[in-house]
Motif scaffolding. Structure first.
Motif, PDB file in Angstrom:
ATOM      1  N   ALA A  75       0.831  -1.206   0.000  1.00  0.00           N
ATOM      2  CA  ALA A  75       0.000   0.000   0.000  1.00  0.00           C
ATOM      3  C   ALA A  75       0.863   1.252   0.000  1.00  0.00           C
ATOM      4  N   LYS A  76       1.898   1.247   0.825  1.00  0.00           N
ATOM      5  CA  LYS A  76       2.785   2.412   0.888  1.00  0.00           C
ATOM      6  C   LYS A  76       3.546   2.586  -0.416  1.00  0.00           C
ATOM      7  N   LYS A  77       3.899   1.472  -1.059  1.00  0.00           N
ATOM      8  CA  LYS A  77       4.619   1.543  -2.321  1.00  0.00           C
ATOM      9  C   LYS A  77       3.727   2.105  -3.427  1.00  0.00           C
ATOM     10  N   ILE A  78       2.480   1.688  -3.462  1.00  0.00           N
ATOM     11  CA  ILE A  78       1.574   2.102  -4.533  1.00  0.00           C
ATOM     12  C   ILE A  78       1.047   3.512  -4.308  1.00  0.00           C
ATOM     13  N   PHE A  79       0.654   3.830  -3.066  1.00  0.00           N
ATOM     14  CA  PHE A  79      -0.036   5.087  -2.795  1.00  0.00           C
ATOM     15  C   PHE A  79       0.833   6.161  -2.156  1.00  0.00           C
TER      16      PHE A  79
END
Length: 430
Positions: free
Chosen positions: A390-394
């Motif tokens: 999630a942190k990587k994508i958003f």
């Protein structure tokens, strides 16, 4: 006689999936584009009931600018134009919490690796009003003819706004319809979801009705979905066809779907986490309630549509658990971002589910590694907040805002009964 432009509307979609907007006189469209309209950072932490889930980063302090691009303007009729907006800092840089820009960043990362995506949306909605609620047959001809004036006006309005509607039909629930939008580039496709809802709502109001996009518009009624179809090409070649894997998939195609399935529990908070989403995600409801995939399997969370003469857009996959409370930019970014992660990591695609998973015993599902899509919002928030994907994508700001909003919604609505929530949120996403 040509209508004189009067209003220019720019809107974003927040973490609760609600469209929030600013309006300027049409004569100030240039200002809307170059300077923007001021909005509080708290816009990013509004909940579905308009409660504000403040965090250290999103408070009453500060200011953002909501800006449009006039090339994106669509004519809604009656002198009103609309464009999707992006969020910017006061120095003009893109705000890290802008969901539309987050999707654009995912698309750029795909392109850097030679990957290109197309996305098509299905929009389900339910009409309410004094003239509604008459005789109805699911998918019925009579149901369509009973609302033919509404449908004709909707298609005319869509043509004016340059929204390509491929088909529309009566759905299972009373006065429920589904509309399919032609596939396009991911950011544009998400923009078109917002445009379609605007047109549906305006057309319904013109007929004295109100359109609901709620996941559960009425107690005991059919739920509204917002299924997303997606396809990918690598260096110009489709990855869901032309290969030697299941149903013609390439290795990359299988890994893309494997990436989505592997992280589905972490990202359900993005796809279906409103106070009503869990009610819709029931087995035998065609909502994709099980974490599995299958060819044309409407009970699987991920339905695969193989290349065939009957599939004009080519092989694609459909994520069925997405509902209208999802932010379409974030939902698309998650699907494509997880596909990218799956390809990068050569993710394994689990065995295909060739039957309705609800017909299997619990032991049989356990043996095949098939689980229910999680619906407890507390667990969803926890899974998402700890997700490195999630942190990587958003990025951190979007994760922080989404976690705060969903946590606050859980706190508020866990104290209410189902009927009260349905009534309270019926038109939240309209």
């Amino acid at each position: 006689m040509r209508e004189v432009p009067a209003l220019t509307i720019g809107s974003i979609v927040d973490m609760a999936g609600v469209a929030r907007a600013k309006v300027m006189p049409a004569a100030r469209t240039g200002v809307f584009e170059e300077v923007g309209a001021g909005v509080s950072p708290s816009w990013n932490v509004f909940c579905s009931d308009d409660r504000i889930a403040f965090t250290d980063s999103f408070s009453v302090v500060g200011d953002l600018r909501l800006r449009i691009d006039r090339s994106d303007l669509r004519d809604l009729g009656g002198g009103v134009s609309w464009a999707p907006a992006t969020l910017h800092e006061q120095d003009g840089s893109t705000a890290a919490v802008c969901t539309r820009s987050a999707l654009a960043a995912v698309v750029a990362r795909l392109a850097a690796d030679g990957l290109d995506a197309r996305v098509g949306h299905e929009i389900e909605f339910t009409l309410f009003g004094d003239a509604c609620g008459g005789e109805w047959s699911a998918y019925g001809l009579g149901a369509v003819l009973g609302r033919e004036d509404f449908l004709k006006d909707l298609l005319r309005n869509a043509e004016r706004a340059q929204l390509h509607i491929e088909q529309v039909h009566a759905e299972y629930g009373v006065d429920q319809f589904e509309m399919s939008i032609a596939p396009s580039a991911p950011v544009q496709a998400a923009d078109l979801v917002v445009l379609a809802r605007i047109l549906i709502s305006r057309t319904a109001r013109a007929h004295g009705w109100t359109a609901s996009f709620s996941p559960i518009p009425a107690i005991g009624g059919a739920g509204n979905g917002a299924h997303q179809h997606f396809s990918l090409t690598a260096d110009g070649r489709p990855i869901f066809s032309g290969g030697n894997r299941e149903h013609g998939m390439t290795d990359a195609g299988a890994s893309a779907l494997g990436g989505v399935l592997a992280h589905l529990a972490e990202f359900t908070v993005v796809f279906a986490s409103s106070p009503l989403s869990g009610i819709r995600l029931r087995p035998d409801n065609w909502s994709g309630a099980y974490v599995c995939w299958g060819l044309e399997n409407r009970e699987a969370a991920l339905r695969f549509c193989a290349e065939s003469p009957s599939n004009p857009h080519g092989a694609n996959a459909e994520l069925k658990l997405v509902d209208p409370s999802a932010n379409p930019y974030l939902a698309t970014a998650a699907i494509l971002g997880l596909s990218h992660i799956g390809i990068d990591n050569s993710a394994q695609l689990p065995p295909e589910m060739v039957v309705n998973p609800s017909t299997l015993t619990e032991a049989e599902r356990d043996e095949r590694g098939v689980t229910r899509v999680p619906t407890d919002v507390g667990a969803l928030v926890q899974n998402f907040s700890c997700s490195s994907a999630a942190k990587k994508i958003f990025g951190e700001p979007i994760v922080e805002a989404l976690v705060s909003v969903k946590g606050a919604e859980r706190e508020t609505f866990s104290q209410m009964d189902e009927a009260t929530i349905v009534e309270r949120l019926r038109y939240t996403w309209s």
